[in-house]
Design a protein around this motif. Structure first.
Motif, PDB file in Angstrom:
ATOM      1  N   CYS A 101      39.856  47.232  38.678  1.00 46.39           N
ATOM      2  CA  CYS A 101      39.869  45.825  39.085  1.00 46.39           C
ATOM      3  C   CYS A 101      41.121  45.574  39.910  1.00 46.39           C
ATOM      4  CB  CYS A 101      39.833  44.909  37.863  1.00 46.39           C
ATOM      5  SG  CYS A 101      39.968  43.145  38.269  1.00 46.39           S
ATOM      6  N   THR A 157      36.932  51.128  34.960  1.00 45.14           N
ATOM      7  CA  THR A 157      35.521  51.175  34.583  1.00 45.14           C
ATOM      8  C   THR A 157      35.337  51.609  33.135  1.00 45.14           C
ATOM      9  OG1 THR A 157      33.352  51.892  35.354  1.00 45.14           O
ATOM     10  CG2 THR A 157      35.093  53.538  35.369  1.00 45.14           C
ATOM     11  N   THR A 206      35.921  47.994  31.161  1.00 39.50           N
ATOM     12  CA  THR A 206      35.153  46.781  31.447  1.00 39.50           C
ATOM     13  C   THR A 206      34.070  47.059  32.478  1.00 39.50           C
ATOM     14  OG1 THR A 206      35.369  44.442  32.036  1.00 39.50           O
ATOM     15  CG2 THR A 206      36.705  45.996  33.287  1.00 39.50           C
ATOM     16  N   ASP A 207      33.189  46.094  32.694  1.00 34.95           N
ATOM     17  CA  ASP A 207      32.187  46.190  33.751  1.00 34.95           C
ATOM     18  C   ASP A 207      32.821  45.760  35.062  1.00 34.95           C
ATOM     19  OD1 ASP A 207      30.100  47.002  32.066  1.00 34.95           O
ATOM     20  OD2 ASP A 207      29.639  44.921  31.538  1.00 34.95           O
ATOM     21  N   THR A 210      32.560  44.844  39.250  1.00 34.63           N
ATOM     22  CA  THR A 210      31.666  44.255  40.231  1.00 34.63           C
ATOM     23  C   THR A 210      32.299  44.371  41.613  1.00 34.63           C
ATOM     24  OG1 THR A 210      32.659  42.060  40.033  1.00 34.63           O
ATOM     25  CG2 THR A 210      30.829  42.547  38.557  1.00 34.63           C
ATOM     26  N   ASP A 237      33.212  42.209  44.924  1.00 30.41           N
ATOM     27  CA  ASP A 237      33.463  40.805  45.239  1.00 30.41           C
ATOM     28  C   ASP A 237      33.901  40.669  46.693  1.00 30.41           C
ATOM     29  OD1 ASP A 237      34.081  37.978  44.515  1.00 30.41           O
ATOM     30  OD2 ASP A 237      36.130  38.625  44.991  1.00 30.41           O
ATOM     31  N   THR A 258      36.923  45.529  44.487  1.00 25.00           N
ATOM     32  CA  THR A 258      36.451  45.687  43.117  1.00 25.00           C
ATOM     33  C   THR A 258      37.152  44.691  42.205  1.00 25.00           C
ATOM     34  OG1 THR A 258      36.132  48.057  43.515  1.00 25.00           O
ATOM     35  CG2 THR A 258      36.229  47.346  41.215  1.00 25.00           C
ATOM     36  N   CYS A 306      36.754  43.125  37.982  1.00 26.49           N
ATOM     37  CA  CYS A 306      36.011  43.175  36.732  1.00 26.49           C
ATOM     38  C   CYS A 306      35.185  41.899  36.629  1.00 26.49           C
ATOM     39  CB  CYS A 306      36.942  43.340  35.531  1.00 26.49           C
ATOM     40  SG  CYS A 306      37.951  41.903  35.133  1.00 26.49           S
ATOM     41  N   PHE A 307      34.207  41.914  35.764  1.00 27.51           N
ATOM     42  CA  PHE A 307      33.307  40.775  35.619  1.00 27.51           C
ATOM     43  C   PHE A 307      34.084  39.491  35.294  1.00 27.51           C
ATOM     44  CE2 PHE A 307      30.439  38.049  33.182  1.00 27.51           C
ATOM     45  CZ  PHE A 307      29.395  37.923  34.102  1.00 27.51           C
ATOM     46  N   THR A 308      35.069  39.599  34.394  1.00 31.51           N
ATOM     47  CA  THR A 308      35.849  38.429  33.981  1.00 31.51           C
ATOM     48  C   THR A 308      36.643  37.838  35.149  1.00 31.51           C
ATOM     49  OG1 THR A 308      36.037  39.326  31.747  1.00 31.51           O
ATOM     50  CG2 THR A 308      37.598  37.592  32.353  1.00 31.51           C
ATOM     51  N   ASN A 312      36.082  38.200  38.315  1.00 29.77           N
ATOM     52  CA  ASN A 312      35.135  37.696  39.303  1.00 29.77           C
ATOM     53  C   ASN A 312      34.615  36.317  38.895  1.00 29.77           C
ATOM     54  OD1 ASN A 312      33.393  37.464  41.451  1.00 29.77           O
ATOM     55  ND2 ASN A 312      32.321  39.358  41.052  1.00 29.77           N
ATOM     56  N   GLN A 313      34.324  36.127  37.616  1.00 30.88           N
ATOM     57  CA  GLN A 313      33.843  34.840  37.122  1.00 30.88           C
ATOM     58  C   GLN A 313      34.922  33.762  37.264  1.00 30.88           C
ATOM     59  OE1 GLN A 313      30.679  35.088  37.190  1.00 30.88           O
ATOM     60  NE2 GLN A 313      30.167  34.514  35.114  1.00 30.88           N
TER      61      GLN A 313
END
Length: 81
Positions: free
Chosen positions: A25, A32, A35-36, A38, A40, A58, A60-62, A64-65
């Motif tokens: 991230c 990886t 965490t997952d 994504t 962006d 790149t 992480c999901f958190t 990115n959210q």
């Protein structure tokens, strides 16, 4: 400002971005294994960002959210506004 249409990021581009960013991230540093991850847009499509590989990174999901459609000032140095 015109919103750029969203396109599906091809698998080979996703793989390239993950490898370039060392499967980590670019905001919090998680990998990886932790965490997952994504892909962006650094400059969000809603704010006129492009689907160009130089505008992808790149997260992480958190992270990115949390970023949503905002720009992250840490990455603005790569782009002219």
């Amino acid at each position: 400002m015109t919103k750029t249409p969203r396109i599906r990021i091809p698998p080979e581009v996703r793989k390239y971005v993950f490898q370039r960013d060392k499967y980590q991230c670019q905001s919090c540093g998680k990998t990886t294994l932790e965490t997952d991850l994504t892909i962006d847009h650094i400059i969000p499509l809603a704010r006129g960002g492009q689907n160009d590989i130089s505008n992808l990174h790149t997260l992480c999901f958190t992270c990115n959210q949390e970023k949503t459609d905002k720009t992250d000032p840490r990455f603005r140095r790569y782009f002219q506004s």
